[in-house]
Design an enzyme around this catalytic site. Sequence first.
Site, PDB file in Angstrom:
ATOM      1  N   HIS A   1      51.581  41.838  43.265  1.00 53.07           N
ATOM      2  CA  HIS A   1      50.298  41.728  42.551  1.00 53.07           C
ATOM      3  C   HIS A   1      49.408  40.850  43.162  1.00 53.07           C
ATOM      4  O   HIS A   1      48.310  41.324  43.796  1.00 53.07           O
ATOM      5  CB  HIS A   1      50.278  41.400  41.127  1.00 53.07           C
ATOM      6  N   GLU A   2      49.518  39.424  43.808  1.00 51.55           N
ATOM      7  CA  GLU A   2      48.707  38.574  44.154  1.00 51.55           C
ATOM      8  C   GLU A   2      48.347  39.181  45.576  1.00 51.55           C
ATOM      9  O   GLU A   2      47.230  39.013  46.218  1.00 51.55           O
ATOM     10  CB  GLU A   2      49.307  37.124  44.153  1.00 51.55           C
TER      11      GLU A   2
ATOM     12  N   GLU B   1      42.629  44.514  38.509  1.00 54.72           N
ATOM     13  CA  GLU B   1      43.837  44.194  38.267  1.00 54.72           C
ATOM     14  C   GLU B   1      44.708  45.238  38.130  1.00 54.72           C
ATOM     15  O   GLU B   1      46.186  45.222  38.484  1.00 54.72           O
ATOM     16  CB  GLU B   1      43.983  43.338  36.695  1.00 54.72           C
TER      17      GLU B   1
END
Length: 258
Positions: free
Chosen positions: A135-136, A195
């Site tokens: 995700h990062e 996100e």
Amino acid sequence: MPARLKTILSPKTLTITALIAAAGTLVACETNDTLGRSQFLLVDNADLEPSALQGWQELMRTSKVSTDAALNRRVKTVGAKIVAAAGYNPNQWEYVLFQDDQPNAFVIPGNKVGVNTGLFKVVKNDDQLAAVLGHETAHVLGKHAAERYSQQVGTQIALQTAAGATSGRTQQVIANYGGMGAQLGLLLPYSRKHELEADRIGVDIMVKAGYKASESIALWRNMQALNQGKPPEFLSTHPSDNTRIAQLETYIQSKGYK
């Protein structure tokens, strides 16, 4: 990202960028193939690195770095696999484990990734850790930091222009509520979009690195069980856990991931 690590460019840089944008001399839209959409970009990730790295150095100076050898090894090992799967050189990325009870991880321009020890309250295996680090990494691939900054600058210009072109009560309303309206109507929702994009791209990355996609759903269920008293989604920079879980389930099924 911790508040002290929010990217702040110098007033001079901000002014120059604003003037260029306001004059319409900068073509600020480009297509990001990873996202499958165009982006409004006044800057690139590299432009944000100097200020971001200053914040990183300050964080390293003021925060406690964990000496837990096993956790540090896990973070760096999984992190290297993730960034390699994303097409980056692992040697150009830095992972630091901070002694902090909050379950959090973050990435800043310059390929610096911070992971709190508290994250391991919800991360139960390396597949779930890969979901976090994927995700990062996806935020970097998506140029989300650059896009976020560009949105903030663009909104500031628009509000200043609107305030300067009005008078009386209307001008006062803009002064009092314009910033909040822009925040709720553009900046926060777009952050939630980032996100959710990072969730999906992160799943692609973790699968390519050899990890199990369904563990990303397990991760968010763990997070949901831990979280209490969160603000309504429309006032949050992050999607609700229910939203993330539902969208991840749909995406993983559509891709045929396990």
